[in-house]
Design a protein around this motif. Structure first.
Motif, mmCIF file in Angstrom:
data_model
loop_
_atom_site.group_PDB
_atom_site.id
_atom_site.type_symbol
_atom_site.label_atom_id
_atom_site.label_comp_id
_atom_site.label_asym_id
_atom_site.label_seq_id
_atom_site.Cartn_x
_atom_site.Cartn_y
_atom_site.Cartn_z
ATOM 1 N N PHE A 1 9.236 1.603 -10.218
ATOM 2 C CA PHE A 1 8.752 2.844 -9.619
ATOM 3 C C PHE A 1 8.762 3.968 -10.660
ATOM 4 O O PHE A 1 9.619 4.002 -11.552
ATOM 5 C CB PHE A 1 9.640 3.264 -8.440
ATOM 6 N N LYS A 2 7.804 4.887 -10.512
ATOM 7 C CA LYS A 2 7.878 6.171 -11.221
ATOM 8 C C LYS A 2 8.006 7.226 -10.145
ATOM 9 O O LYS A 2 7.069 7.435 -9.362
ATOM 10 C CB LYS A 2 6.639 6.409 -12.074
ATOM 11 N N ASN A 3 9.149 7.842 -10.074
ATOM 12 C CA ASN A 3 9.523 8.706 -8.942
ATOM 13 C C ASN A 3 9.440 7.877 -7.668
ATOM 14 O O ASN A 3 10.065 6.836 -7.593
ATOM 15 C CB ASN A 3 8.670 9.965 -8.914
ATOM 16 N N ASP A 4 8.623 8.265 -6.688
ATOM 17 C CA ASP A 4 8.613 7.489 -5.434
ATOM 18 C C ASP A 4 7.426 6.532 -5.357
ATOM 19 O O ASP A 4 7.214 5.935 -4.317
ATOM 20 C CB ASP A 4 8.589 8.440 -4.227
ATOM 21 N N LYS A 5 6.669 6.357 -6.471
ATOM 22 C CA LYS A 5 5.489 5.487 -6.437
ATOM 23 C C LYS A 5 5.694 4.229 -7.267
ATOM 24 O O LYS A 5 6.142 4.301 -8.413
ATOM 25 C CB LYS A 5 4.263 6.232 -6.970
ATOM 26 N N MET A 6 5.337 3.101 -6.688
ATOM 27 C CA MET A 6 5.405 1.842 -7.438
ATOM 28 C C MET A 6 4.276 1.816 -8.455
ATOM 29 O O MET A 6 3.120 2.100 -8.121
ATOM 30 C CB MET A 6 5.272 0.655 -6.473
ATOM 31 N N ASN B 1 0.831 -1.216 0.000
ATOM 32 C CA ASN B 1 0.000 0.000 0.000
ATOM 33 C C ASN B 1 0.857 1.254 0.000
ATOM 34 O O ASN B 1 0.584 2.219 -0.731
ATOM 35 C CB ASN B 1 -0.916 0.012 1.233
ATOM 36 N N LEU B 2 1.894 1.240 0.827
ATOM 37 C CA LEU B 2 2.790 2.395 0.901
ATOM 38 C C LEU B 2 3.544 2.575 -0.411
ATOM 39 O O LEU B 2 3.688 3.693 -0.924
ATOM 40 C CB LEU B 2 3.783 2.218 2.060
ATOM 41 N N ALA B 3 4.028 1.447 -0.982
ATOM 42 C CA ALA B 3 4.788 1.520 -2.230
ATOM 43 C C ALA B 3 3.940 2.147 -3.338
ATOM 44 O O ALA B 3 4.430 2.979 -4.115
ATOM 45 C CB ALA B 3 5.260 0.126 -2.639
ATOM 46 N N ARG B 4 2.667 1.775 -3.415
ATOM 47 C CA ARG B 4 1.801 2.300 -4.477
ATOM 48 C C ARG B 4 1.440 3.770 -4.248
ATOM 49 O O ARG B 4 1.237 4.527 -5.204
ATOM 50 C CB ARG B 4 0.525 1.462 -4.594
ATOM 51 N N SER B 5 1.340 4.189 -2.983
ATOM 52 C CA SER B 5 0.938 5.575 -2.718
ATOM 53 C C SER B 5 2.128 6.530 -2.696
ATOM 54 O O SER B 5 1.952 7.746 -2.751
ATOM 55 C CB SER B 5 0.179 5.656 -1.390
ATOM 56 N N GLY B 6 3.353 5.972 -2.614
ATOM 57 C CA GLY B 6 4.544 6.827 -2.622
ATOM 58 C C GLY B 6 5.311 6.720 -1.318
ATOM 59 O O GLY B 6 4.715 6.805 -0.243
ATOM 60 N N ILE B 7 6.631 6.550 -1.422
ATOM 61 C CA ILE B 7 7.434 6.302 -0.218
ATOM 62 C C ILE B 7 8.257 7.516 0.187
ATOM 63 O O ILE B 7 9.186 7.400 0.963
ATOM 64 C CB ILE B 7 8.359 5.071 -0.406
ATOM 65 N N TYR B 8 7.895 8.694 -0.353
ATOM 66 C CA TYR B 8 8.692 9.882 -0.035
ATOM 67 C C TYR B 8 8.754 10.142 1.472
ATOM 68 O O TYR B 8 9.825 10.411 2.029
ATOM 69 C CB TYR B 8 8.130 11.113 -0.749
ATOM 70 N N SER B 9 7.587 10.066 2.158
ATOM 71 C CA SER B 9 7.560 10.363 3.598
ATOM 72 C C SER B 9 8.419 9.363 4.374
ATOM 73 O O SER B 9 9.090 9.722 5.340
ATOM 74 C CB SER B 9 6.120 10.346 4.113
ATOM 75 N N MET B 10 8.402 8.105 3.926
ATOM 76 C CA MET B 10 9.231 7.098 4.579
ATOM 77 C C MET B 10 10.723 7.415 4.394
ATOM 78 O O MET B 10 11.510 7.347 5.351
ATOM 79 C CB MET B 10 8.915 5.711 3.988
ATOM 80 N N LEU B 11 11.102 7.779 3.160
ATOM 81 C CA LEU B 11 12.504 8.119 2.899
ATOM 82 C C LEU B 11 12.937 9.339 3.707
ATOM 83 O O LEU B 11 14.060 9.399 4.214
ATOM 84 C CB LEU B 11 12.710 8.391 1.403
ATOM 85 N N ASP B 12 12.038 10.316 3.833
ATOM 86 C CA ASP B 12 12.360 11.513 4.607
ATOM 87 C C ASP B 12 12.631 11.153 6.067
ATOM 88 O O ASP B 12 13.599 11.620 6.668
ATOM 89 C CB ASP B 12 11.190 12.504 4.525
ATOM 90 N N PHE B 13 11.774 10.284 6.618
ATOM 91 C CA PHE B 13 11.953 9.857 8.010
ATOM 92 C C PHE B 13 13.265 9.085 8.181
ATOM 93 O O PHE B 13 14.026 9.320 9.127
ATOM 94 C CB PHE B 13 10.756 8.987 8.419
#
Length: 389
Positions: free
Chosen positions: A218-223, A110-122
């Motif tokens: 991935f396209k940018n941070d979204k799977m 779910n996170l991979a599809r919605s974008g992992i930017y916030s995870m990478l920032d953390f």
């Protein structure tokens, strides 16, 4: 005066305490951390924590581990963001989570599809996370399922998966990506990341074990989709990631149905951009050397004519994997995972300046020519196949 000053400096160094020291019996050692989001868009973190007392007891073998209980425990926490979810562990655990031994970060689908930017920032803000930690997308179940898998050779699931990742890296059998690589790719103009995919295999609805199955594009941070094992291999050929890997062809030089296995011992790829007027194209060239490690065919494959045929068959196999990969990333997902745009920018910067804003439209229709050259070096200790009576 100089002696007094030197003495004061030495004393000041010796008397300085370790301001950030932590006692080992106050820490919980994390061996695997997973991050995901739920249907309410809340951030979830799952950690696998070692239980040192049980780990020591189980090392004696002879069923002692079962008597002592499993050497790890799994905890989950949620919050409005990953920082808050991580902080919420303090309300449940008696010890502080210690992350510096952790080498894998599992990403929920779910996170991979919605974008992992916030995870990478953390991750990149927290000094305890290792930037060399492997990133893996988990499918087929939850992170809790993964952390509690019990069918393992190792004492705890994290160790099992870490061994699988390291085997993949050593044998080039799967795509291995770490935090550093993902962030660097994300920050490179027009290049899109790829992450290895770990699937939880279930039987009668219950998680049994995990296995690596290709990769996630991935396209940018979204799977945006999955790549098969063959497509992933095709990308690795182009990315110069291939070494000590197996290559299996399913027909012999006489056209018969058989299996012949080779080990690729050396490989090199080059990607050459070409510009002709307004037309842009690329030549992908692969050169590799291999040794034959097994054959089903019952005839001699070491004759010169046979060796040439085997090289042709290997070239066809590798070319097929690369073209399959290009169909997936260029035609289906329309993502420049290899960095063709970057190659064009390096060789023809003026051309790139003119077309870079339209690269996403141009790239799916760019012609890419693939050529492969194989060289069979050895056939092992046996020159002729065994002839049973």
């Amino acid at each position: 005066m100089k002696k007094v000053l030197s003495l004061l400096i030495i004393l000041s160094l010796l008397l300085t305490g370790c301001w950030d020291k932590r006692e080992i019996n106050e820490l919980s050692f994390v061996q695997g951390i997973g991050m995901d989001i739920d249907k309410d868009k809340m951030c979830n973190i799952t950690v696998q924590v070692l239980k040192p007392a049980n780990l020591a007891t189980s090392s004696g073998g002879g069923g002692g581990g079962a008597a002592a209980g499993k050497p790890y425990e799994v905890y989950s926490s949620r919050g409005v963001d990953f920082a808050k979810a991580f902080a919420n562990f303090n309300t449940e655990l008696s010890r502080t989570l210690f992350l510096q031994h952790n080498e894998i970060i599992f990403i929920g689908e779910n996170l991979a599809r919605s974008g992992i930017y916030s995870m990478l920032d953390f991750i990149t803000r927290n000094p305890e996370f290792r930037r060399t930690s492997y990133l893996v997308v988990v499918t087929g179940g939850t992170l809790d399922d993964l952390m509690k898998l019990s069918k393992n050779v190792e004492k705890y699931p994290y160790k099992e998966i870490l061994g699988m990742i390291q085997n993949q890296r050593n044998t080039s059998s799967g795509y291995v990506c770490d935090v550093n690589h993902f962030v660097e790719t994300l920050e490179t103009e027009e290049v899109q990341p790829i992450v290895g995919r770990l699937e939880i295999v279930k039987k009668d609805g219950k998680p049994q074990h995990a296995r690596f199955v290709g990769a996630a594009a991935f396209k940018n941070d979204k799977m945006i989709g999955f790549l098969s094992e063959e497509q992933t291999k095709g990308i690795m050929w182009m990315d110069n990631f291939i070494k000590n890997t197996s290559l299996v062809i399913d027909k012999g030089p006489k056209g018969d149905k058989t299996h012949i296995t080779f080990t690729v011992i050396k490989a090199k790829s080059s990607i050459i951009p070409k510009v002709n007027g307004d037309d842009v194209s690329f030549d992908v060239k692969i050169n590799f050397e291999s040794n034959m490690t097994e054959q089903d065919a019952m005839y001699n494959l070491t004759e010169l004519k046979m060796i040439k045929s085997l090289e042709d068959l290997q070239e066809q196999k590798v070319k097929s994997e690369i073209e399959d990969a290009l169909n997936a990333i260029q035609k289906k997902y329309k993502v420049d995972s290899i960095g063709f745009g970057q190659k064009l920018q390096e060789k023809y910067p003026k051309v790139w300046e003119k077309i870079k804003d339209r690269w996403n439209e141009i790239y799916p229709n760019v012609k890419i020519n693939v050529s492969v050259k194989a060289s069979l070096k050895r056939s092992g200790l046996t020159s002729k196949p065994i002839q049973p009576r």
